[in-house]
Scaffold this active site. Structure first.
Site, PDB file in Angstrom:
ATOM      1  N   ASN A   9     -56.989  29.530-149.368  1.00 34.60           N
ATOM      2  CA  ASN A   9     -57.647  28.824-148.266  1.00 34.60           C
ATOM      3  C   ASN A   9     -59.146  28.970-148.513  1.00 34.60           C
ATOM      4  O   ASN A   9     -59.724  30.024-148.248  1.00 34.60           O
ATOM      5  CB  ASN A   9     -57.211  29.465-146.945  1.00 34.60           C
ATOM      6  N   ARG A  87     -54.589  25.253-148.757  1.00 37.40           N
ATOM      7  CA  ARG A  87     -54.791  24.650-147.440  1.00 37.40           C
ATOM      8  C   ARG A  87     -55.870  23.583-147.571  1.00 37.40           C
ATOM      9  O   ARG A  87     -56.977  23.859-148.049  1.00 37.40           O
ATOM     10  CB  ARG A  87     -55.246  25.715-146.450  1.00 37.40           C
ATOM     11  N   HIS A 175     -54.514  22.021-137.294  1.00 36.68           N
ATOM     12  CA  HIS A 175     -53.667  23.226-137.153  1.00 36.68           C
ATOM     13  C   HIS A 175     -52.197  22.924-137.477  1.00 36.68           C
ATOM     14  O   HIS A 175     -51.285  23.600-137.005  1.00 36.68           O
ATOM     15  CB  HIS A 175     -53.741  23.821-135.725  1.00 36.68           C
ATOM     16  N   ARG A 235     -66.959  26.274-131.062  1.00 39.06           N
ATOM     17  CA  ARG A 235     -66.890  24.806-130.962  1.00 39.06           C
ATOM     18  C   ARG A 235     -66.721  24.379-129.507  1.00 39.06           C
ATOM     19  O   ARG A 235     -66.040  25.056-128.734  1.00 39.06           O
ATOM     20  CB  ARG A 235     -65.712  24.280-131.785  1.00 39.06           C
TER      21      ARG A 235
END
Ligand code: ADP
Length: 393
Positions: A9, A87, A175, A235
């Site tokens: 990732n 990912r 996600h 965020r």
């Protein structure tokens, strides 16, 4: 011979890795190269938590990956790497499952970078680095958007002129690796619920919810970007687009400044003025920290209602992610005002972090299911080289 698959990732300055055997859910080892650059750090450990010595050039992702592999090879001298799973944040409008990487795919995915400029280029750089490090080893891209490709059109579009939809301005949802894992786990541990209408709340530093029916995504709180929906560590979550017009028109903010504001200075951090970390906010005791938690909880309650409405009801609510899996306070507070949806938490079960935390009287089951995005990537990497998967059996 220790046969294994590697999961990667790659972020802007980090590289998260896990080494999985050819079967089973437990990695042989995992680790994180962080702050890649002059101050880079690398930590590797076995599944049992023992440190694996690893040093090297941590000024670049390529150097960090070489150091990771050197560490793994020192621990398993007979290591045979069969595949690498990556990912990748964005797979575009059509990719609903993992794909083995070739040059044409890399070009295609690079064209999606404008849709996810903070993540996609780093994810792709990770793939290129691994291709150079392991020539001939299959590389498999696993997309955060893929699980949501089953959205009905009304949940895939904005009410903007159609030409924008056609060029890719859509509600992708993110996600997806986490939701894919939870869907699989639910089918295993509570098959009757997996068949029904389930809201999954992935509440971590990044936070979103997914409404799934029969294990397929119907709706997501995240949309075109991973900014929409719930407030997160840094965020904003949903904001009225009029706010952005105001910031540009009246305050002269540039796209880069607005991006920085929305991605890095908002959410729990912006509201509390203190921290993006829920544990710190729970401990802080300042009015601003309390209000940040109030807002997080309120927006979670609103979005659970919204996901349930999209599915025409709800049979189960699943918490996962760092906050969802650990914060008894946040779970209690979210569920407190959801009695009208048949939700009632059993305080003892919640305090014990039990798998089912709803009371026996409640008509909607509430569960805590730890998520495992790495395992989803490892399974895809295994499948790409023909290793049978438990789910497929
Ligand atoms: P990421 O999205 O970066 O993977 P995580 O899923 O690890 O993030 O979630 C990180 C969040 O989980 C942080 O806000 C952290 O404070 C929160 N968290 C972890 N453990 C606890 C806990 N015991 N109580 C409250 N919050 C927790």
């Amino acid at each position: 011979m220790t046969q294994a698959v590697l999961t990667l990732n790659a972020g802007s300055s980090s590289l998260k890795v896990s080494l999985f055997p050819t079967t089973g859910d437990v990695p042989l080892a995992s680790g994180l190269a962080d702050r890649i650059g002059p101050e880079g750090t690398l930590r590797l450990k076995t599944a049992a938590g023992e440190a694996i010595a690893a040093t090297g050039d941590l000024t670049s992702h390529a150097g960090a990956l070489a150091a990771v592999i050197a560490g793994f090879r020192a621990a398993w001298p007979d290591l045979d790497l069969l595949a690498v799973g990556h990912r990748v944040v964005h797979g575009g409008a059509d990719r609903a499952r993992p794909v083995t990487v070739d040059a044409a795919l890399l070009d295609d995915l690079a064209r999606l970078a404008p849709f996810a400029p903070l993540h996609q280029p780093h994810n792709l750089a990770g793939i290129r680095t691994a291709m150079a490090a392991f020539p001939g080893v299959p590389q498999v891209a696993c997309f955060d958007t893929a699980f949501h490709r089953s959205h009905p059109w009304v949940n895939d579009t904005f009410a903007l002129p159609r030409a924008l939809y056609d060029e890719g301005v859509r509600r992708y949802g993110f996600h997806g690796l986490s939701y894919d894992y939870i869907a699989g786990e639910l089918a295993r541990i509570a098959p009757h619920l997996a068949e029904g209408r389930v809201v999954v709340a992935h509440l971590g530093n990044g936070a979103s919810m997914c409404g799934m029916t029969g294990g397929r995504s119907i709706a997501s709180t995240m949309g075109f970007s991973a900014l929409d929906g719930l407030p997160m560590g840094t965020r904003s979550g949903q904001v009225d687009p009029g706010v952005l017009l105001y910031l540009m028109d009246q305050k002269g903010m540039t796209p880069a400044e607005i991006s920085d504001l929305l991605y890095k200075r908002s959410g729990l951090l912006g509201l509390s003025g203190l921290s993006n970390d829920m544990r710190e906010l729970e401990a802080a005791g300042t009015p601003e920290a309390a209000e940040a938690i109030d807002y997080f909880v309120f927006r979670c309650q609103r979005e659970i209602g919204s996901m349930a409405a999209a599915m025409g009801g709800m049979d189960a609510l699943i918490f996962c992610g760092g906050i969802g899996e650990n914060s008894r306070l946040v779970r209690t507070r979210i569920c407190d005002r959801l009695g009208w949806m048949g939700i009632e938490i059993d305080p003892g079960r919640n305090a014990a972090n039990a798998q089912v935390i709803s009371s026996d009287m409640a008509s909607t089951t509430v569960m805590v299911v730890p998520t495992n995005e790495e395992l989803v990537i490892a399974r895809a990497a295994r499948a790409a080289v023909g290793l049978a998967e438990r789910e497929a059996a």
